[in-house]
Design a protein around this motif. Structure first.
Motif, mmCIF file in Angstrom:
data_model
loop_
_atom_site.group_PDB
_atom_site.id
_atom_site.type_symbol
_atom_site.label_atom_id
_atom_site.label_comp_id
_atom_site.label_asym_id
_atom_site.label_seq_id
_atom_site.Cartn_x
_atom_site.Cartn_y
_atom_site.Cartn_z
ATOM 1 N N LYS A 27 11.187 61.090 140.012
ATOM 2 C CA LYS A 27 10.930 61.077 141.300
ATOM 3 C C LYS A 27 10.599 62.693 141.727
ATOM 4 C CE LYS A 27 13.815 60.380 145.643
ATOM 5 N NZ LYS A 27 15.089 59.576 146.066
ATOM 6 N N ASP A 28 10.918 63.421 140.923
ATOM 7 C CA ASP A 28 10.423 64.864 141.486
ATOM 8 C C ASP A 28 8.956 65.032 140.779
ATOM 9 O OD1 ASP A 28 10.487 64.936 138.534
ATOM 10 O OD2 ASP A 28 12.141 66.735 138.586
ATOM 11 N N GLY A 29 8.431 64.093 140.374
ATOM 12 C CA GLY A 29 6.847 64.054 139.809
ATOM 13 C C GLY A 29 6.654 64.572 138.569
ATOM 14 N N THR A 30 7.827 65.127 137.881
ATOM 15 C CA THR A 30 7.486 65.107 136.476
ATOM 16 C C THR A 30 7.365 63.940 135.430
ATOM 17 O OG1 THR A 30 9.962 65.339 136.122
ATOM 18 C CG2 THR A 30 8.868 67.531 136.522
ATOM 19 N N ALA A 31 6.774 64.078 134.614
ATOM 20 C CA ALA A 31 6.226 62.835 133.754
ATOM 21 C C ALA A 31 6.664 63.336 132.132
ATOM 22 C CB ALA A 31 4.823 62.533 133.973
ATOM 23 N N GLU A 32 7.035 62.371 131.401
ATOM 24 C CA GLU A 32 7.195 62.621 130.150
ATOM 25 C C GLU A 32 6.422 61.493 129.341
ATOM 26 O OE1 GLU A 32 11.047 62.562 126.907
ATOM 27 O OE2 GLU A 32 11.362 63.279 128.983
ATOM 28 N N ASP A 33 5.921 61.484 128.174
ATOM 29 C CA ASP A 33 5.105 60.486 127.660
ATOM 30 C C ASP A 33 5.907 60.123 126.182
ATOM 31 O OD1 ASP A 33 3.049 60.649 129.541
ATOM 32 O OD2 ASP A 33 1.832 61.559 128.212
ATOM 33 N N HIS A 34 5.752 58.887 125.995
ATOM 34 C CA HIS A 34 6.260 58.228 124.634
ATOM 35 C C HIS A 34 5.462 57.305 124.080
ATOM 36 C CE1 HIS A 34 10.639 59.633 126.294
ATOM 37 N NE2 HIS A 34 10.031 59.345 127.525
ATOM 38 N N ARG A 35 5.493 57.259 122.829
ATOM 39 C CA ARG A 35 4.853 56.068 121.914
ATOM 40 C C ARG A 35 5.259 54.767 122.538
ATOM 41 N NH1 ARG A 35 1.753 55.055 117.709
ATOM 42 N NH2 ARG A 35 2.162 53.369 116.516
ATOM 43 N N ASN A 36 4.153 54.013 123.208
ATOM 44 C CA ASN A 36 4.494 52.589 123.417
ATOM 45 C C ASN A 36 4.843 51.727 122.247
ATOM 46 O OD1 ASN A 36 4.181 50.188 124.166
ATOM 47 N ND2 ASN A 36 2.316 50.056 124.869
ATOM 48 N N PRO A 37 6.163 51.520 122.113
ATOM 49 C CA PRO A 37 6.786 50.692 121.454
ATOM 50 C C PRO A 37 6.040 49.204 120.846
ATOM 51 C CG PRO A 37 8.245 50.772 123.066
ATOM 52 C CD PRO A 37 7.110 51.450 123.498
ATOM 53 N N ALA A 38 5.296 48.894 121.751
ATOM 54 C CA ALA A 38 4.624 47.541 121.553
ATOM 55 C C ALA A 38 3.421 47.895 120.335
ATOM 56 C CB ALA A 38 3.706 47.041 122.790
ATOM 57 N N LEU A 39 3.139 49.003 120.139
ATOM 58 C CA LEU A 39 2.103 49.099 118.995
ATOM 59 C C LEU A 39 2.557 48.862 117.782
ATOM 60 C CD1 LEU A 39 0.783 52.581 120.283
ATOM 61 C CD2 LEU A 39 -0.398 50.469 120.871
ATOM 62 N N ASP A 40 4.022 49.005 117.596
ATOM 63 C CA ASP A 40 4.623 48.863 115.998
ATOM 64 C C ASP A 40 5.050 47.403 116.058
ATOM 65 O OD1 ASP A 40 4.393 51.414 115.831
ATOM 66 O OD2 ASP A 40 5.845 51.918 116.889
ATOM 67 N N LEU A 41 4.805 46.228 116.743
ATOM 68 C CA LEU A 41 5.216 45.109 116.802
ATOM 69 C C LEU A 41 3.986 44.142 116.623
ATOM 70 C CD1 LEU A 41 8.185 45.440 119.446
ATOM 71 C CD2 LEU A 41 8.505 45.523 116.846
ATOM 72 N N THR A 42 4.339 42.693 116.509
ATOM 73 C CA THR A 42 3.657 41.882 116.389
ATOM 74 C C THR A 42 4.111 40.634 117.226
ATOM 75 O OG1 THR A 42 4.652 40.429 114.487
ATOM 76 C CG2 THR A 42 2.725 42.059 114.149
ATOM 77 N N GLU A 43 5.226 40.707 117.709
ATOM 78 C CA GLU A 43 5.826 39.694 118.650
ATOM 79 C C GLU A 43 6.722 40.378 119.620
ATOM 80 O OE1 GLU A 43 8.892 36.822 116.524
ATOM 81 O OE2 GLU A 43 6.725 36.548 115.957
ATOM 82 N N GLY A 44 7.205 40.015 120.752
ATOM 83 C CA GLY A 44 8.037 40.694 121.408
ATOM 84 C C GLY A 44 7.527 42.119 121.941
ATOM 85 N N ARG A 45 6.248 42.246 122.078
ATOM 86 C CA ARG A 45 5.808 43.588 122.373
ATOM 87 C C ARG A 45 6.060 43.909 123.967
ATOM 88 N NH1 ARG A 45 -0.149 43.134 120.938
ATOM 89 N NH2 ARG A 45 -0.233 45.350 121.024
ATOM 90 N N ARG A 46 5.987 43.005 124.772
ATOM 91 C CA ARG A 46 6.070 43.441 126.197
ATOM 92 C C ARG A 46 7.582 43.629 126.461
ATOM 93 N NH1 ARG A 46 1.878 39.443 126.369
ATOM 94 N NH2 ARG A 46 0.096 40.142 127.758
ATOM 95 N N GLY A 47 8.319 42.841 125.813
ATOM 96 C CA GLY A 47 9.998 42.936 125.843
ATOM 97 C C GLY A 47 10.181 44.489 125.537
ATOM 98 N N ALA A 48 9.687 44.717 124.363
ATOM 99 C CA ALA A 48 10.267 46.023 123.680
ATOM 100 C C ALA A 48 9.809 47.322 124.558
ATOM 101 C CB ALA A 48 9.450 46.259 122.437
ATOM 102 N N THR A 49 8.543 47.137 125.118
ATOM 103 C CA THR A 49 8.164 48.415 126.055
ATOM 104 C C THR A 49 8.777 48.256 127.122
ATOM 105 O OG1 THR A 49 5.995 48.373 125.238
ATOM 106 C CG2 THR A 49 6.157 49.218 127.184
ATOM 107 N N LEU A 50 9.117 47.016 127.769
ATOM 108 C CA LEU A 50 10.061 47.067 129.067
ATOM 109 C C LEU A 50 11.490 47.684 128.800
ATOM 110 C CD1 LEU A 50 10.608 46.161 132.006
ATOM 111 C CD2 LEU A 50 11.305 43.781 130.773
#
Length: 123
Positions: A27-50
């Motif tokens: 909310k204060d405008g700061t941002a933190e980056d994380h590796r997208n967990p979908a990159l490491d999966l073949t199924e359930g990718r959207r759910g993992a990132t969510l």
């Protein structure tokens, strides 16, 4: 009240399974980056990132077309995640400016034609 957004290496906001970075904007405008967990999966990718976004405190998700499938969209709604619907091929900077200015805002739903089928593709 954090916002989740998935971006690629060029800084373009992408659907949930395409970008390399899951960025959480506080909310204060700061941002933190994380590796997208979908990159490491073949199924359930959207759910993992969510799930990861929710774990990191996100209550809103920036959603270009094809971000969510039926299953992940339903899960997001159950978790009371709000959606910031945007057009495809926008940069993170463009989207951040639109959010800050109030030009775009969160909604409880996405257009039906932007939620993709969760059925597996057979070749």
């Amino acid at each position: 009240m954090a916002i989740a957004i998935v971006i690629n290496d060029e800084g373009i906001v992408t659907p949930i399974v395409e970008g390399t970075v899951l960025r959480i904007i506080e909310k204060d405008g700061t941002a933190e980056d994380h590796r997208n967990p979908a990159l490491d999966l073949t199924e359930g990718r959207r759910g993992a990132t969510l799930r990861k976004a929710i774990e990191l405190g996100a209550t809103k998700f920036v959603a270009p077309p094809a971000t969510f499938c039926e299953l992940s969209y339903e899960k997001a709604q159950q978790e009371q995640v709000k959606f910031i619907n945007i057009a495809a091929n926008q940069t993170f900077t463009q989207v951040a400016q639109q959010i800050k200015s109030g030009a775009i805002s969160a909604s409880a739903n996405l257009p039906a034609d932007e939620v993709v089928s969760s059925a597996p593709v057979t070749i």
